[in-house]
Design an enzyme around this catalytic site. Structure first.
Site, mmCIF file in Angstrom:
data_model
loop_
_atom_site.group_PDB
_atom_site.id
_atom_site.type_symbol
_atom_site.label_atom_id
_atom_site.label_comp_id
_atom_site.label_asym_id
_atom_site.label_seq_id
_atom_site.Cartn_x
_atom_site.Cartn_y
_atom_site.Cartn_z
ATOM 1 N N ASP A 299 -21.964 -5.491 14.062
ATOM 2 C CA ASP A 299 -22.030 -6.635 13.150
ATOM 3 C C ASP A 299 -20.783 -7.506 13.234
ATOM 4 O OD1 ASP A 299 -20.391 -4.689 12.042
ATOM 5 O OD2 ASP A 299 -21.635 -4.339 10.286
ATOM 6 N N ASP B 166 -22.909 2.286 -0.855
ATOM 7 C CA ASP B 166 -24.273 2.104 -1.374
ATOM 8 C C ASP B 166 -25.339 2.543 -0.361
ATOM 9 O OD1 ASP B 166 -24.004 0.157 0.535
ATOM 10 O OD2 ASP B 166 -24.381 -1.550 -0.795
ATOM 11 N N HIS C 213 -25.458 1.662 2.876
ATOM 12 C CA HIS C 213 -25.775 0.725 3.964
ATOM 13 C C HIS C 213 -25.208 1.202 5.297
ATOM 14 C CE1 HIS C 213 -21.846 -1.559 3.041
ATOM 15 N NE2 HIS C 213 -21.777 -1.372 4.343
ATOM 16 N N GLU D 114 -27.971 -3.938 3.979
ATOM 17 C CA GLU D 114 -27.771 -3.610 2.578
ATOM 18 C C GLU D 114 -29.039 -2.997 1.978
ATOM 19 O OE1 GLU D 114 -24.943 -3.614 1.492
ATOM 20 O OE2 GLU D 114 -23.805 -5.471 1.708
HETATM 21 C C1 GLP Z 1 -18.671 -2.225 6.496
HETATM 22 C C2 GLP Z 1 -19.267 -2.126 7.902
HETATM 23 C C3 GLP Z 1 -19.997 -0.822 8.100
HETATM 24 C C4 GLP Z 1 -19.118 0.347 7.665
HETATM 25 C C5 GLP Z 1 -18.781 0.189 6.197
HETATM 26 C C6 GLP Z 1 -17.937 1.329 5.651
HETATM 27 O O1 GLP Z 1 -19.592 -2.633 5.567
HETATM 28 N N1 GLP Z 1 -20.148 -3.217 8.168
HETATM 29 O O2 GLP Z 1 -20.349 -0.672 9.472
HETATM 30 O O3 GLP Z 1 -19.795 1.575 7.885
HETATM 31 O O4 GLP Z 1 -18.055 -1.029 6.053
HETATM 32 O O5 GLP Z 1 -16.604 1.143 6.022
HETATM 33 P P1 GLP Z 1 -15.463 2.205 5.823
HETATM 34 O O6 GLP Z 1 -15.556 3.110 7.025
HETATM 35 O O7 GLP Z 1 -14.187 1.412 5.842
HETATM 36 O O8 GLP Z 1 -15.702 2.919 4.553
#
Ligand code: GLP
Length: 263
Positions: free
Chosen positions: A67, A136, A138, A143
């Site tokens: 993304d 959440d 995702h 989402e």
């Molecule tokens: C963002 C990214 C996800 C990732 C999530 C959790 O939303 N788009 O790919 O898994 O954050 O991030 P973290 O690993 O910092 O908790």
């Protein structure tokens, strides 16, 4: 799903790096699906270390990131382009012309999403996809409520995700409201998926996607439909699983079988 519960985040990173290295040794021109966020950072650090030690080469590897924020210039300090280059690509022997991320600055975003899907197809699909998970549930920026058949598209971020990610920005208002993300359906086409989660703040999302029903309200639960998913957790992220003893038991048997077959 193979559920691997390890004592700490460092062990999670090493295990994920092992999975990458095993694949690249078998398939030097593997196509990797990469993720951003704090969770995979330790894995990238470990892969950088192994690359520098001459244990693994990324010279023939192709990568696709999940993304990218819409509206941030690719050289913005918080773009996912910048994240990947700063934390991984510039430290390894990879050919950056084969490192792909969606273009969040494209003037025609719908066309950019189609282009990205085609690029993945043309590369022969993703061999190994690494995922983190949002608090959440995702995955990527899919989402809650995302279609489980969704393809790469533009997605509005929830307020929760923007709050979670605001720790990387100066202020909540600086966090983009929209992103381009691979769809859940796109992600499910990878041959092997490895999801990492660390820390108690992920424990509810982990319980919901591993032990709850398949539901678009918990997009990661779609991984239950995939035949080859490895979930690697530290004890904090595994803290709310109700069948933990069983997962440990299955993992022990799996390891015994693998050592007998020489894997
Ligand atoms: C963002 C990214 C996800 C990732 C999530 C959790 O939303 N788009 O790919 O898994 O954050 O991030 P973290 O690993 O910092 O908790």
């Amino acid at each position: 799903m193979r559920i691997v519960i390890l004592p700490d985040a460092a062990s999670v990173s090493r295990r994920a790096a092992d999975v990458f290295c095993q694949l690249i040794k078998e398939l030097p021109d593997a196509v990797l699906g990469l993720a951003t966020g704090g969770t995979p950072l330790g894995t990238y650090n470990e892969l950088v270390r192994r690359n520098r030690a001459g244990e693994i080469s990324f010279a023939e590897v192709t990568t696709f990131n999940l993304d990218e924020y819409v509206g941030l210039p690719s050289n913005h300090e918080q773009s996912y382009h910048t994240f990947m280059h700063q934390n991984f690509f510039t430290h390894i022997d990879i050919d950056v012309s084969r490192c792909h991320l969606p273009d969040g600055e494209a003037t025609d975003l719908a066309l950019e999403c189609q282009r990205y899907e085609k690029l993945i197809d043309d590369a022969g699909g993703i061999d190994l996809q690494i995922l983190g998970i949002g608090s959440d549930g995702h995955i990527a920026f899919n989402e809650p409520g995302s279609s489980l058949a969704s393809r790469t598209r533009v997605k509005a971020l929830t307020q929760q995700t923007r709050i979670d990610n605001s720790r990387f920005f100066h202020a909540l208002d600086d966090v983009p409201r929209v992103a381009i993300t691979m769809g859940v359906g796109t992600i499910l086409e990878a041959d092997h998926i490895i999801l990492l989660a660390t820390g108690a703040s992920k424990a509810t999302a982990v319980r919901d996607f591993v032990e709850g029903p398949v539901s678009s309200m918990v997009p990661a639960s779609a991984l239950q439909l995939h035949p080859q998913v490895t979930v690697v957790l530290d004890s904090g992220a595994a803290g709310q699983l109700t069948r933990r003893e069983y997962y440990d038991y299955v993992e022990q048997i799996q390891c015994e079988l693998e050592s007998k077959s020489g894997n």
